[in-house]
Design a protein around this motif. Structure first.
Motif, PDB file in Angstrom:
ATOM      1  N   ASP A   1       0.824  -1.222   0.000  1.00 44.53           N
ATOM      2  CA  ASP A   1       0.000   0.000   0.000  1.00 44.53           C
ATOM      3  C   ASP A   1       0.854   1.266   0.000  1.00 44.53           C
ATOM      4  O   ASP A   1       0.330   2.377  -0.010  1.00 44.53           O
ATOM      5  N   ARG A   2       2.187   1.107   0.016  1.00 42.98           N
ATOM      6  CA  ARG A   2       3.071   2.279  -0.096  1.00 42.98           C
ATOM      7  C   ARG A   2       3.505   2.535  -1.537  1.00 42.98           C
ATOM      8  O   ARG A   2       4.336   3.395  -1.796  1.00 42.98           O
ATOM      9  N   GLY A   3       2.924   1.785  -2.484  1.00 41.17           N
ATOM     10  CA  GLY A   3       3.170   2.066  -3.882  1.00 41.17           C
ATOM     11  C   GLY A   3       4.242   1.199  -4.492  1.00 41.17           C
ATOM     12  O   GLY A   3       4.381   0.007  -4.198  1.00 41.17           O
TER      13      GLY A   3
ATOM     14  N   TRP B   1       9.244   6.852  -7.653  1.00 43.27           N
ATOM     15  CA  TRP B   1       8.257   6.294  -6.721  1.00 43.27           C
ATOM     16  C   TRP B   1       6.863   6.610  -7.210  1.00 43.27           C
ATOM     17  O   TRP B   1       6.555   7.770  -7.546  1.00 43.27           O
ATOM     18  N   TYR B   2       6.004   5.575  -7.296  1.00 39.35           N
ATOM     19  CA  TYR B   2       4.598   5.723  -7.671  1.00 39.35           C
ATOM     20  C   TYR B   2       3.743   5.418  -6.455  1.00 39.35           C
ATOM     21  O   TYR B   2       3.955   4.405  -5.771  1.00 39.35           O
ATOM     22  N   SER B   3       2.783   6.266  -6.161  1.00 39.10           N
ATOM     23  CA  SER B   3       1.846   5.974  -5.068  1.00 39.10           C
ATOM     24  C   SER B   3       0.989   4.773  -5.443  1.00 39.10           C
ATOM     25  O   SER B   3       0.957   4.351  -6.605  1.00 39.10           O
ATOM     26  N   ALA B   4       0.284   4.232  -4.470  1.00 41.77           N
ATOM     27  CA  ALA B   4      -0.510   3.021  -4.710  1.00 41.77           C
ATOM     28  C   ALA B   4      -1.517   3.224  -5.832  1.00 41.77           C
ATOM     29  O   ALA B   4      -1.753   2.337  -6.650  1.00 41.77           O
TER      30      ALA B   4
ATOM     31  N   LYS C   1      -1.125   5.470  -8.173  1.00 42.61           N
ATOM     32  CA  LYS C   1      -0.346   6.055  -9.267  1.00 42.61           C
ATOM     33  C   LYS C   1      -0.696   7.511  -9.551  1.00 42.61           C
ATOM     34  O   LYS C   1      -0.332   8.050 -10.596  1.00 42.61           O
TER      35      LYS C   1
ATOM     36  N   PHE D   1       0.257  10.059  -7.559  1.00 36.81           N
ATOM     37  CA  PHE D   1       1.449  10.826  -7.187  1.00 36.81           C
ATOM     38  C   PHE D   1       2.703  10.079  -7.664  1.00 36.81           C
ATOM     39  O   PHE D   1       2.838   8.871  -7.449  1.00 36.81           O
TER      40      PHE D   1
ATOM     41  N   TYR E   1       1.433  15.115 -10.045  1.00 36.70           N
ATOM     42  CA  TYR E   1       0.129  14.597  -9.649  1.00 36.70           C
ATOM     43  C   TYR E   1      -0.688  14.389 -10.927  1.00 36.70           C
ATOM     44  O   TYR E   1      -0.992  15.344 -11.647  1.00 36.70           O
TER      45      TYR E   1
END
Length: 791
Positions: free
Chosen positions: A700-702, A740-743, A745, A747, A789
């Motif tokens: 869940d941290r991407g 780094w991609y957020s969960a 995507k 961010f 974003y």
């Protein structure tokens, strides 16, 4: 007949720290060996291109095409044409001053009247070299088409083209996003877009960016006068209306302004004066570099150590007098000028695209107009002393219309019929040379009285057609034909003496000015065949032609000079393997160019005066091999590989020698080099790029994706003349990133280092006035962080 269509219509110049090509290759081999046996779930997405002016699967198009998605451009840090080499193997950028030139398959390496590999935006031609400097963002993809595209795209695609396809308004949902990039040299780039659907049939998309960056090239005398900085503003508005399934209209307007210091006008770095210390003559072939830009002349009481030497600008100072302004600076990214360079570019562009589905065919019409202006001024004595300034002022207004009809049938025959119109022949269009004196007012030149400028341009019309017929389910043949007519006109204007004290002088038609015109027609063709061995393997072969219209003949004959032409032959293989995880495309080509501008010597008058002239007549043979590979080795590991072998050699070509000694032949006291059988500039025997990314899932941290991108090249020349200081040594260059991609995507944070090995790569070498050897270098090491974003 199978047809895959889009579901959406819409001096040792490489400071080479450590060769890395072998190291990177070994790393790939290890990664491949370690992952081949793993379960393969990830496949490659289908790539849709418009290289044939219809949406088709890349793997079924009998043309060599590299398609780079907007996401991939971001991964590689490609922000404009100067960094496009990272994504397209075999494409080289000759960057001199503010005029980037694309060189591909030998095209662009020697003189043509217009650009040999031009930039297109949404299928519409941009004729000025400076227009390529605009940034890429909110882009769906960039298509690099290799080889002449004379049938469907026209006279200005001698060696291929680069087509930038922008994201279009979408009626499905409200979307918006933005990105902020911060980095070295105080880089600040802001990008944003908003997509607003008004209904199921209409949508608006607004895009904007602002970029600022301090100079890469430091000015040690005047810190505000550094070079290769950025100060750019861009905005674009698009409105799309599709009231039913059979009609669609997109209206667009864009504004671009660039007010950076720029990149000088010819090249920015003075190496010195190439000379022969024994004969005391300038010599660019077997001489040595005297590291100065000023003169080496003894004066009473100040004898020169080592004796007097030739060349150099007296306005830059005298070495013998101990004036440091006369010396060249060794560091490739440092200059010492008093004058602050000017680059002021503005472009307003407008377009309207209409699409109708007529049942049996789709009719597409694209109309565009742009107003482009460019002013650039630079220090001509290249020193800290107030003396000379030169530059160029360009005004260009162009209108073009491209309309075509594409068949919609599911039978054996697909066809395209079209007409094209281009006009930038207005008498207001010009390319004016500027020269001024800054002895008393360093930033306000006193303009020379002898300035002049040509006014005018080209009007081009064409009719074209292309058809593809399925002789069997597996074997398809293509035939295309284009008839073009080019009209050029020009009238020379002289400086208006009453405006010499203005910020810029104006020009008037003098009493002796004569308007000259020329008119010529041309026919180009394309023949191709493709055979599908299976659903995943296709081979093709093609023969095609292309041309660029010649210049206007003096004497007002009404004819143009001989065109620059190419006969091109290509065979290729496109394959999708390993259950859709590996895409390998290869091509072999042979191009024969003729009508390249070359140097000849003409006897004038009864006295037999010998004059050097540039005329069409040179020829070049280019042959080579290219490979594009993309591999989803696992669901986490991606590998991209491109390789190109380029053997571009002049068949018949002369180039003038700018130095006193070193010529192959001397005629009437003027020297030149015979280049027959010798390599053309920017044509390395081997060049390539390699990209690696590996995804680490973080739950869940991407997701975290480190990436490595490498470019490598064997040695090559950056000048067609065999000057010793214009050779680029073999090099390897590395870019690295972590994303780094957020969960969800939404961010994304990307940290990057470009040119991590800090190679100084030559992008130009030329000879400036008074025998000064000058070069231009690519960007040094650059780092940054991009935070976005939904963008």
């Amino acid at each position: 007949m199978k047809r895959f269509r889009s579901s959406n219509s819409r001096p040792q110049h490489a400071i080479n720290r450590r060769p890395i090509a072998n190291t990177v290759a070994a790393a790939v081999a290890v990664a491949i060996a370690g992952n081949t046996a793993m379960a393969q779930e990830a496949g490659l997405e289908e790539v849709i291109v418009t290289a044939t002016k219809r949406s088709e699967n890349l793997q079924l198009v009998p043309v060599s095409v590299t398609a780079i998605s907007g996401a991939r451009l971001t991964e590689l840090g490609v922000t404009n044409v100067l960094s496009l080499e990272r994504a397209a193997v075999g494409l080289h950028i000759n960057n001199k001053g503010n005029d980037p030139t694309i060189i591909m398959r030998g095209a662009g390496s020697a003189g043509t009247q217009d650009l040999a590999v031009p930039i297109y935006v949404d299928g519409m031609y941009r004729p000025r070299a400076g227009q390529a400097l605009a940034s890429y963002f909110d882009v769906e993809r960039v298509e690099v088409l290799r080889g002449p595209q004379g049938t469907l795209f026209g006279r200005n695609t001698l060696g291929g083209l680069v087509n930038i396809i922008q994201n279009k308004p979408d009626t499905r949902e409200l979307r918006y996003g933005g990105a902020l990039t911060l980095g070295g040299y105080d880089l600040q780039r802001f990008e944003g877009f908003v997509n607003v659907p008004f209904s199921d049939t209409a949508a608006l998309r607004v895009t904007g960016s602002r970029t600022k960056q301090d100079p890469f090239v430091e000015n040690s005398f005047n810190p505000s006068a550094g070079l290769k900085d950025a100060d750019e503003t861009y905005g674009r508005v698009q409105f799309r209306w599709a009231p039913n399934e059979n009609f669609e209209m997109t209206l667009a307007g864009a504004y671009w302004k660039d007010t950076a210091n720029g990149n000088s006008d010819y090249a920015y770095k003075v190496l010195g004066i190439p000379w022969n210390p024994t004969t005391r003559q300038t010599n660019g072939v077997t001489g040595v570099i005297d590291p100065r830009q000023g003169t080496r002349v003894s004066t009473p009481g100040f004898p020169c150590t080592g004796g007097d030497g030739p060349g150099g600008r007296s306005q830059a100072g005298n070495v013998c007098l101990g004036q440091t302004s006369a010396l060249a600076i060794a560091d490739p990214y440092t200059v010492a000028w008093d004058f602050q360079p000017i680059r002021n570019i503005r472009e307003d562009s407008y377009s309207a695209e209409f699409k109708w589905n007529l049942g049996f065919a789709s009719w597409r019409t694209n109309v565009s107009k742009f107003d482009y202006s460019e002013l650039r001024e630079t220090d001509t004595d290249l020193s800290s002393r107030p003396a000379l300034v030169a530059g160029q002022r360009i005004e260009s207004t162009a209108t073009q219309i491209d309309t075509n009809l594409n068949s919609n049938g599911e039978g054996k025959l697909d066809w395209t019929l079209g007409a094209y119109y281009f006009d930038d022949s207005s008498s207001g269009n010009n390319s004016a040379f500027l020269w001024g004196y800054t002895y008393t007012t360093p930033q306000k030149p006193a303009w020379a009285t002898w300035l002049y400028q040509p006014n005018g341009g080209t009007k081009s019309t064409a009719l074209y057609g292309q058809a593809e017929y399925a002789l069997t389910d597996a074997f398809h043949v293509t035939a295309g034909l284009r008839y073009s007519n080019d009209k050029r006109e020009s009238i020379t204007k002289s400086v208006n003496p009453t405006t010499l004290n203005n910020e810029l002088p104006s020009y008037v038609v003098g009493p002796m000015a004569v308007q000259i015109k020329g008119d010529e027609s041309h026919v180009d063709y394309r023949i191709a065949g493709r055979y599908e061995f299976s659903d995943n393997v296709m081979a093709y072969a093609s023969a095609s032609t292309g041309y660029i219209a010649g210049g206007i003949q003096q004497g007002n004959t009404g004819k143009l000079l001989d065109a620059t032409e190419v006969d091109a032959y290509e065979i290729g293989l496109k394959s999708t393997l390993l259950d859709g995880r590996l895409r390998v495309n290869t091509a072999a080509y042979y191009n024969k160019y003729k009508g390249l501008t070359t140097t000849v010597f003409i006897t004038q008058g009864a006295a037999g005066t010998i004059l050097a002239q540039t005329v069409p007549g040179g020829s070049l043979n280019s042959k080579g091999l290219e490979l594009d590979m993309e591999w989803a080795a696992t669901d986490k590991l991606r590998v991209n590989l491109g390789l190109a072998h380029d053997n571009s050699r002049f068949d018949k070509f002369n180039v003038g020698n700018q130095f006193t000694e070193g010529s192959d032949v001397i005629v009437g006291g003027q020297g030149y080099f015979v280049m027959d059988g010798k390599k053309a500039r920017f044509s390395p025997d081997l060049s390539g790029n390699l990209g690696l990314t590996y995804a680490f899932e973080l739950g869940d941290r991407g997701k975290l994706v480190p990436g490595l991108s490498a470019r490598f090249s064997s040695s090559y020349k950056t000048s067609n003349a065999p000057y010793f200081w214009s050779n680029q040594d073999a090099y390897s260059l590395v870019d690295a990133s972590v994303t780094w991609y957020s969960a969800g995507k939404d961010f994304v944070v990307r940290a990057f280092v470009n040119n991590a090995t800090e190679e100084a790569i030559l992008t130009e070498s030329t000879v400036f006035s008074r025998s000064r050897a000058m070069v231009d270098y690519s960007e040094p090491r650059q780092w940054g962080v991009r935070m976005s974003y939904r963008f």
